[in-house]
Structure formats: structure tokens, C-alpha cells
Enzyme design. Structure first.
Site, PDB file in Angstrom:
ATOM      1  N   HIS A   1       0.926  -1.187  -0.103  1.00 20.60           N
ATOM      2  CA  HIS A   1       0.044   0.165  -0.014  1.00 20.60           C
ATOM      3  C   HIS A   1       0.774   1.335   0.156  1.00 20.60           C
ATOM      4  CE1 HIS A   1      -3.578   2.161   0.644  1.00 20.60           C
ATOM      5  NE2 HIS A   1      -2.712   3.199   1.480  1.00 20.60           N
ATOM      6  N   CYS A   2       0.832   1.942  -0.793  1.00 22.80           N
ATOM      7  CA  CYS A   2       1.606   3.156  -1.166  1.00 22.80           C
ATOM      8  C   CYS A   2       0.755   4.447  -0.827  1.00 22.80           C
ATOM      9  CB  CYS A   2       1.905   3.180  -2.586  1.00 22.80           C
ATOM     10  SG  CYS A   2       3.181   4.699  -2.946  1.00 22.80           S
ATOM     11  N   PRO A   3       1.380   5.231   0.086  1.00 23.56           N
ATOM     12  CA  PRO A   3       0.778   6.678   0.583  1.00 23.56           C
ATOM     13  C   PRO A   3       0.967   7.697  -0.323  1.00 23.56           C
ATOM     14  CG  PRO A   3       2.865   6.038   1.688  1.00 23.56           C
ATOM     15  CD  PRO A   3       2.439   4.846   1.152  1.00 23.56           C
TER      16      PRO A   3
END
Length: 353
Positions: free
Chosen positions: A69-71
């Protein structure tokens, strides 16, 4: 050229953000009912986890071929947007390298016209160019400071994002994701710990870097497959990886140790009241913290010197099957003394399983 870099970077950035990774359909089950025994069941999505899919706590969905999951994109990197995300990681450093070259040459040419060398000192006149009285672009002290600051940002982005690109390409050329690389490492650890003599073969590596590359990057921009069924190498089948995950999950339950909370913990990231060492050694991860009340039972699965990670033992009926997992300070808990009621295996039994 610089404008072209900007357009391509933004296009792939927003593609990765809005196209998304692709999610396992809610309520999904394999075509053959007997295949359910090889898969994990997600209570949140009310469906089985398809091969290579994982549940994301941030997106609250099971993501197909989840990498992480990439912010940066506020979304997961997975099956549908892996190529766009990787191209963004490639183009951003290339654009920054081009911008750095422009900044360096600008400062060099402008300062060259303003520097005078004396016998005992070097003087820089930022008010005007001595050799070129009519500069095309005014270049004063503020412009020099802004160019120097922008050069630092460009070089920093090149190094940071370039390293992420290298990491992504390593996993893509072996047709893995970051999560699957970690699963493979745990498989080796499990085999070595129990000395079973097994040989774990990653099933989705096509044996050729070019073939693995084409699994993600295509001319149409649409990755191969449907995100649920995947081609596998000879000697493996569709559920080789999911079977290994089930083995690791069972092994995790065996190795977990029961602890009891002896102090209250509010669940803050950096607790001030739990000691200086606990405060400064908080885990650098997006994984959550769990609040503890005195007397709570926790199954710890891994830990650091001053922190531990585990799952709080709750009444599943009263909590609707919701699991509370996260980090908590080690000083807030103490190890439970096993008795006949806990039915915990001793070390010798663990080794033989």
C-alpha cells in the site's frame, strides 16, 4: 523535453492512483468447490483470497497481486497498476536528472560571469553579470538560492525514488511482489526450522526475466490474465503458494507465545510514560498499535527488543470476528505460565510438527 518528462510522470502517477490495483470480487469462490481447502477465507470481504491476493487494512479490500500500500498514491500497488507505478518510479528520477543538469549549468554559467579572483580573496558579484551586461534571465541572490534548493530536491528525489525503482524491478524480473518475496523467505525459515527436507519453488517465476517482464509490462498497458488465475512453472500448480501460506499460518499459531497485560497502554505511536528506550525505538512501520488494558491476553508472533507484535485474544462472537493486531510495548506484558488449560505445546513438540 522537460515538459514531456512532466506529462509522462503525471500521467503514470494518476494512472496508478485512479486505475487502482484491482480487487477480488466480494463473495468470490473458486470454480471448483474442493479448491477452497487451499485458500484462506477473508471475513471482511466474505470471500476466499484468490492466489496472490492479500487483504489491505487501508483499502479494506482483498487486492489482486498486492505488492504494497503506497501512501504516495493513496492506493495499493497491485495487478492493474503495477506497470504504471513502476514507470512513475523510473520517469521521476530521469526527469530530476535532467532538471539537475539544467540547474547545474545555469548556476555555472551565471557564477562564471560574476566571479573575480584576486591574490588573496574570491569575490562574487550577484548584482549583475560582468561579461554579459544583458542576461536573458535575471539571476540574483534569490534566484541562486532557489536554484540551489531545487537542485537539492532533484538530487534527493533521484536517489530515493531511484532506489525504489531498483527494488521494484528486482521483484518484477522474478515475477514476484514484495509480499511474495517475504513469503518465500519465511518458507525457507520454516523448512530450516523444522528440518522437513522440503524444497519450496516459487510457482510464478517463468524462468526467464523477459517472460517475467512481459507479465507486468504490455504494449496495450493492460497486464496479462484476469488477476485471479496465473500461469505457473512446471512442477507447480495454481495453489502452490497458497498452500505454503496455510502452512506458515499454522506454524505462526504454533510459534506464538501467550502474554498477559500488566500495564495499561493507550495505543499511541510513541508512548512517553513507557520509558525513554520504548519511546525512541518505536517500530518504523505503518502497522497499527493496539491498546491494552490490564489483564488482556495477547498472542505475540514477533518482536523487537522493546516492542512486540501480536493479536489480542477476544471473544469472536462478541466482536463480530474482528481481529485486533498490532504493536505494543514489551514492558506492558508478561509471559503467561502455561498449564494444562492453555494446551500449549512444549519446544520439543513444536520441533516435531
Amino acid at each position: 523535453i522537460l515538459l514531456n518528462w512532466t506529462v509522462m510522470i503525471l500521467y503514470n502517477y494518476f494512472s496508478a492512483m485512479f486505475v487502482g490495483p484491482g480487487y477480488v470480487p466480494l463473495g468470490w469462490t473458486p470454480e471448483k468447490s474442493q479448491d477452497c481447502m487451499y485458500l484462506q477465507y477473508c471475513k471482511v470481504c466474505q470471500s476466499y483470497k484468490a492466489p496472490r491476493s492479500h487483504h489491505c487494512r487501508k483499502c479494506n479490500r482483498c487486492v489482486m497481486k498486492m505488492d504494497h500500500h503506497c501512501p504516495w498514491i493513496n492506493n495499493c500497488c497491485g495487478y492493474q497498476n503495477h506497470a504504471s507505478f513502476t514507470l512513475f518510479l523510473l520517469l521521476a528520477p530521469l526527469g530530476c536528472i535532467h532538471a539537475s543538469f539544467i540547474f547545474v549549468m545555469t548556476m555555472y554559467t551565471q557564477l562564471y560571469n560574476r566571479i573575480s579572483f584576486g591574490w588573496s580573496s574570491v569575490k562574487i558579484d550577484m548584482s549583475a553579470a560582468k561579461r554579459d551586461p544583458r542576461p536573458i534571465i535575471p539571476f540574483g541572490l534569490s534566484a541562486f538560492a532557489a536554484s540551489l534548493f531545487a537542485l537539492g530536491l532533484a538530487l534527493g528525489t533521484t536517489i530515493a525514488v531511484g532506489m525504489l525503482f531498483i527494488i521494484q524491478m528486482k521483484v518484477i524480473l522474478t515475477n514476484k511482489t514484495s509480499i511474495e518475496s517475504w513469503i518465500e523467505e519465511k518458507a525457507k525459515d520454516r523448512i530450516q526450522y523444522y528440518q522437513t527436507g522440503e524444497t519450496f519453488i516459487f510457482p510464478y517465476d517463468m524462468g526467464s526475466k523477459w517472460k517475467n517482464f512481459k507479465q507486468v509490462f504490455t504494449w496495450s498497458g493492460i497486464p496479462e490474465g484476469d488477476g485471479l488465475d496465473w500461469p505457473v512453472r512446471d512442477g507447480c500448480h495454481q495453489y502452490s503458494l497458497t498452500i505454503e501460506q496455510l502452512k506458515q499460518k499454522a506454524d505462526k499459531r504454533v510459534r506464538s507465545v501467550r502474554y498477559r497485560a500488566v500495564e495499561d497502554y493507550s495505543g499511541v505511536c510513541c508512548p512517553v510514560t513507557k520509558g525513554v528506550k520504548t519511546f525512541f525505538t518505536t517500530p518504523c512501520t505503518e502497522e497499527p498499535r493496539i491498546a491494552l488494558s490490564k489483564g488482556d491476553l495477547i498472542l505475540a508472533t514477533r518482536g523487537l527488543k522493546h516492542w512486540m507484535y501480536g493479536e489480542k485474544i477476544l471473544d469472536s462472537a462478541a466482536n463480530g470476528g474482528i481481529r485486533e493486531r498490532g504493536w505494543f510495548p514489551r514492558k506492558c506484558v508478561e509471559k503467561c505460565q502455561y498449564d494444562s488449560e492453555t494446551d500449549q505445546p512444549v519446544d520439543g513438540e513444536k520441533k516435531n510438527r
